[in-house]
Design an enzyme around this catalytic site. Structure first.
Site, PDB file in Angstrom:
ATOM      1  N   ALA A   1      21.971  34.827  48.674  1.00  0.00           N
ATOM      2  CA  ALA A   1      22.502  33.804  47.760  1.00  0.00           C
ATOM      3  C   ALA A   1      23.885  34.166  47.232  1.00  0.00           C
ATOM      4  O   ALA A   1      24.105  35.259  46.727  1.00  0.00           O
ATOM      5  CB  ALA A   1      21.563  33.544  46.587  1.00  0.00           C
ATOM      6  N   GLY A   2      24.799  33.208  47.362  1.00  0.00           N
ATOM      7  CA  GLY A   2      26.108  33.324  46.741  1.00  0.00           C
ATOM      8  C   GLY A   2      27.238  33.775  47.641  1.00  0.00           C
ATOM      9  O   GLY A   2      28.413  33.592  47.301  1.00  0.00           O
TER      10      GLY A   2
ATOM     11  N   LYS B   1       9.269  35.325  52.321  1.00  0.00           N
ATOM     12  CA  LYS B   1      10.278  35.557  51.292  1.00  0.00           C
ATOM     13  C   LYS B   1       9.762  34.951  49.996  1.00  0.00           C
ATOM     14  O   LYS B   1       9.503  33.747  49.923  1.00  0.00           O
ATOM     15  CB  LYS B   1      11.612  34.916  51.684  1.00  0.00           C
ATOM     16  CG  LYS B   1      12.681  35.049  50.598  1.00  0.00           C
ATOM     17  CD  LYS B   1      13.906  34.213  50.911  1.00  0.00           C
ATOM     18  CE  LYS B   1      14.867  34.214  49.730  1.00  0.00           C
ATOM     19  NZ  LYS B   1      15.992  33.279  49.925  1.00  0.00           N
TER      20      LYS B   1
ATOM     21  N   GLY C   1      23.761  28.689  46.454  1.00  0.00           N
ATOM     22  CA  GLY C   1      24.628  27.584  46.855  1.00  0.00           C
ATOM     23  C   GLY C   1      25.999  27.572  46.223  1.00  0.00           C
ATOM     24  O   GLY C   1      26.785  26.656  46.474  1.00  0.00           O
TER      25      GLY C   1
ATOM     26  N   ASN D   1      23.605  30.598  54.050  1.00  0.00           N
ATOM     27  CA  ASN D   1      23.361  29.257  54.571  1.00  0.00           C
ATOM     28  C   ASN D   1      24.518  28.339  54.202  1.00  0.00           C
ATOM     29  O   ASN D   1      25.228  27.833  55.063  1.00  0.00           O
ATOM     30  CB  ASN D   1      22.029  28.698  54.047  1.00  0.00           C
ATOM     31  CG  ASN D   1      21.749  27.291  54.535  1.00  0.00           C
ATOM     32  OD1 ASN D   1      22.406  26.338  54.131  1.00  0.00           O
ATOM     33  ND2 ASN D   1      20.765  27.152  55.420  1.00  0.00           N
ATOM     34  N   THR D   2      24.718  28.150  52.902  1.00  0.00           N
ATOM     35  CA  THR D   2      25.701  27.180  52.420  1.00  0.00           C
ATOM     36  C   THR D   2      27.104  27.468  52.935  1.00  0.00           C
ATOM     37  O   THR D   2      27.849  26.541  53.282  1.00  0.00           O
ATOM     38  CB  THR D   2      25.706  27.151  50.883  1.00  0.00           C
ATOM     39  OG1 THR D   2      24.384  26.884  50.413  1.00  0.00           O
ATOM     40  CG2 THR D   2      26.655  26.092  50.355  1.00  0.00           C
TER      41      THR D   2
END
Length: 282
Positions: free
Chosen positions: A186-187, A99, A160, A208-209
């Site tokens: 992301a997001g 990635k 995040g 993830n977050t």
């Protein structure tokens, strides 16, 4: 009845049943276990500094066999650094997947599309399966596809942030125009947002977050799995049309209210008559 999943996620010629990818960042044993067991992740992203660390911080000790590693070039600030990190990851035995992350902006952590395109072209020629993280821009996405990217990974919101589909309209353009897997990265902060993205036609979700910061990590991982599966099923089913102005009655009695009191009495009488006939047959 066969339960084989024929709706595969295909990246660089490799097939996956799951459309959830665990992103890098906040790692612990519970998160990895939940991602694999509850969310069904078959791809886990890792930063090279974690794969190359010793002791408790080495996440490779906790990733089950059979899970595909997706090293990222976290920390790279230009194409040359990204290429160097990718080559090192391959030498360490992390495989051909990579990635690409090239980020020079330290405040918003927005990717540098120009440097990302350069890195993608170099690594694709070296046989890497390149999955570039990018700001959703159609021209940049086309350039990445021409450079040899195996998938396109547009951000939904800053890394995040858990803000959701802030770039929704631009992601939709990529879905419509780019003939490569589109993986939202992301997001994404809630299962409902993952579901919405899948309904748009994206091919997978990386998160993830949202899971790592949840009150109950395994339960949230399972919620993401179900949301992604539901969104994919809805997309494949074909979403119902949207009426932009006014409304449209779903009942077959369209025009009923415009027929006056006599029509209303007639319809009610006929319904009652049919009900009695049906009841007498029982």
């Amino acid at each position: 009845m066969s339960t084989e999943n024929k709706d595969k996620l295909v990246i660089g010629g490799h097939e996956f049943d799951s459309r959830f990818i665990l992103g890098s960042g906040k790692y612990n044993v519970e998160l990895i276990q939940a991602a694999v067991e509850q969310a069904g992740a078959q791809i886990i992203t890792l930063a090279l500094r974690r794969a190359n660390s010793a002791g408790e911080g080495n996440i490779l000790d906790h990733i089950p066999q059979g899970v595909t590693l997706l090293p990222n070039t976290s920390g790279a600030r230009d194409a040359q650094e990204a290429v160097r990190i990718a080559r090192l990851a391959r030498e360490l035995g992390c495989g051909d997947f990579v990635k690409i992350e090239v980020i020079r902006d330290s405040k918003y952590l927005l990717p540098d599309n120009y440097e990302t395109i350069k890195a993608t072209e170099i690594l694709a020629k070296e046989g890497f399966i390149v999955m570039p993280y990018m700001y959703p821009d159609l021209n940049a996405a086309r350039a990445l596809a021409e450079a040899g990217a195996a998938a396109i990974m547009p951000l939904a919101a800053p890394i995040g942030s858990n803000k959701g589909l802030s770039t929704k309209d631009f992601i939709q353009i990529l879905v419509d125009e780019i003939d490569l897997p589109i993986i939202v990265d992301a997001g994404i902060g809630r299962p409902s947002q993952a579901c919405e993205a899948m309904e748009m036609g994206v091919d997978a979700i990386m998160a993830n977050t949202a899971i790592a910061t949840a009150g109950n990590i395994p339960a949230m991982a399972m919620a993401f799995r179900k949301a992604i599966e539901a969104g994919r099923a809805a997309y494949l089913s074909g979403l119902g049309r949207v009426v932009e102005k006014g409304g449209e009655a779903s009942s077959p009695l369209t025009g009923f209210f415009g027929g006056g009191i006599n029509m209303e009495k007639s319809v009610i009488w006929n319904i009652g008559r049919k009900w009695k006939c049906w009841k007498n047959r029982r």
